[in-house]
Design a protein around this motif. Structure first.
Motif, mmCIF file in Angstrom:
data_model
loop_
_atom_site.group_PDB
_atom_site.id
_atom_site.type_symbol
_atom_site.label_atom_id
_atom_site.label_comp_id
_atom_site.label_asym_id
_atom_site.label_seq_id
_atom_site.Cartn_x
_atom_site.Cartn_y
_atom_site.Cartn_z
ATOM 1 N N LEU A 127 -63.163 -13.750 -1.577
ATOM 2 C CA LEU A 127 -62.549 -13.387 -0.646
ATOM 3 C C LEU A 127 -63.009 -13.561 1.163
ATOM 4 N N ILE A 128 -64.399 -13.698 1.104
ATOM 5 C CA ILE A 128 -64.773 -13.385 2.412
ATOM 6 C C ILE A 128 -64.226 -14.932 2.545
ATOM 7 N N SER A 129 -64.372 -16.238 2.242
ATOM 8 C CA SER A 129 -64.196 -17.442 2.378
ATOM 9 C C SER A 129 -62.057 -17.462 2.661
ATOM 10 N N LEU A 130 -61.252 -16.581 2.198
ATOM 11 C CA LEU A 130 -60.264 -16.346 2.147
ATOM 12 C C LEU A 130 -60.241 -15.715 3.498
ATOM 13 N N VAL A 131 -61.037 -14.749 3.937
ATOM 14 C CA VAL A 131 -60.762 -14.384 5.056
ATOM 15 C C VAL A 131 -61.260 -16.059 7.061
ATOM 16 N N ILE A 132 -61.929 -16.021 5.804
ATOM 17 C CA ILE A 132 -61.933 -17.749 7.319
ATOM 18 C C ILE A 132 -60.883 -18.304 6.758
ATOM 19 N N LEU A 133 -60.664 -18.338 5.991
ATOM 20 C CA LEU A 133 -59.943 -19.486 6.210
ATOM 21 C C LEU A 133 -58.637 -19.085 7.309
ATOM 22 N N SER A 134 -58.054 -17.524 7.126
ATOM 23 C CA SER A 134 -57.021 -17.184 7.425
ATOM 24 C C SER A 134 -57.768 -17.621 8.982
ATOM 25 N N TYR A 135 -58.572 -16.837 9.773
ATOM 26 C CA TYR A 135 -59.023 -17.177 10.718
ATOM 27 C C TYR A 135 -58.961 -18.817 11.330
#
Length: 236
Positions: A127-135
């Protein structure tokens, strides 16, 4: 005393079940059990997820290792997600699959803590990796970050996702809440039904920092990204 205690496989199964019952004596009393057919269906579904989830993510890992062109900073974040998902299939889903076949949790209290910890940990990493990708996708379109992240930043982001996950999944192992049997009794997770102040505080923090905020960040980044794309080159 039943003679099956001394006969081959029956004796082994009897001893294993007795040990398991002793270790899970404090499991939730209201745990609902499925019918035999329900356990068969659950086993089939988990087996499908386990096999294809592992193979798909393993193929991603092989492609990343084989083709040098794929080793970009952004793809490293995608690889981090694949690795965490593959580890879930390998060390988590296999346990619930085996338990579903038997119709009960097989690995006792320590195995339950292990299962709950690794599933929570790897899930938060993804989930945190997806957040970083979105940013990253949003910031790449701004005039302040046209080049995108470098390898150094990507490695820091990957390490940060694991540290963040450990920060929120280790506390139940140390006494702040706990991991316990859930659902049909063939898997484990955070003790959602324990009515104590500590457990409620942990669940609230987990909800806010490991689901609420990450989802809000992704919504914000992709909303701004969509708005920038609709506005055309002048807004980028």
């Amino acid at each position: 005393m039943d003679s099956r205690m001394f006969s081959g496989q029956g004796g082994l199964n009897y001893s294993f079940n007795m040990s398991d019952d002793r270790e899970l004596v404090d499991a939730p009393a209201g745990t609902e059990r499925l019918s035999p057919t329900g356990f068969v269906v659950l086993s089939v579904v988990l087996g499908f997820i386990m096999i294809f989830g592992f193979l798909n993510n393993f193929i991603v890992l092989l492609l990343f290792c084989k083709f040098k062109k794929l080793r970009t900073p952004v793809n490293m974040l995608l690889l981090n997600i694949s690795v965490s998902d593959m580890l879930v299939c390998l060390f988590g889903t296999t346990l619930s699959f085996a338990s579903s076949i038997r119709g009960k949790w097989l690995l006792g209290r320590s195995g339950c803590c292990w299962y709950g910890f690794i599933n929570s940990c790897f899930g938060i990493v993804s989930l945190i990796s997806l957040v970083i990708l979105s940013y990253d996708r949003y910031s790449t379109l701004t005039e302040y970050n046209k080049r995108g992240p470098g390898y150094h930043k990507s490695l820091l982001a990957i390490g940060g996702s694991w540290l963040y996950s450990f920060f929120w999944t280790v506390p139940p192992l140390l006494g702040w809440s706990s991991y316990d049997i859930e659902g049909a009794g063939t898997s484990c997770s955070v003790s959602w039904k324990v009515h104590t102040a500590q457990s409620h505080a942990y669940i609230i923090c987990l909800f806010i920092f490991c689901m609420g905020l990450p989802i809000l960040v992704m919504i914000y980044c992709y909303s701004r990204l969509l708005w920038a794309v609709k506005q055309g080159p002048r807004s980028i």
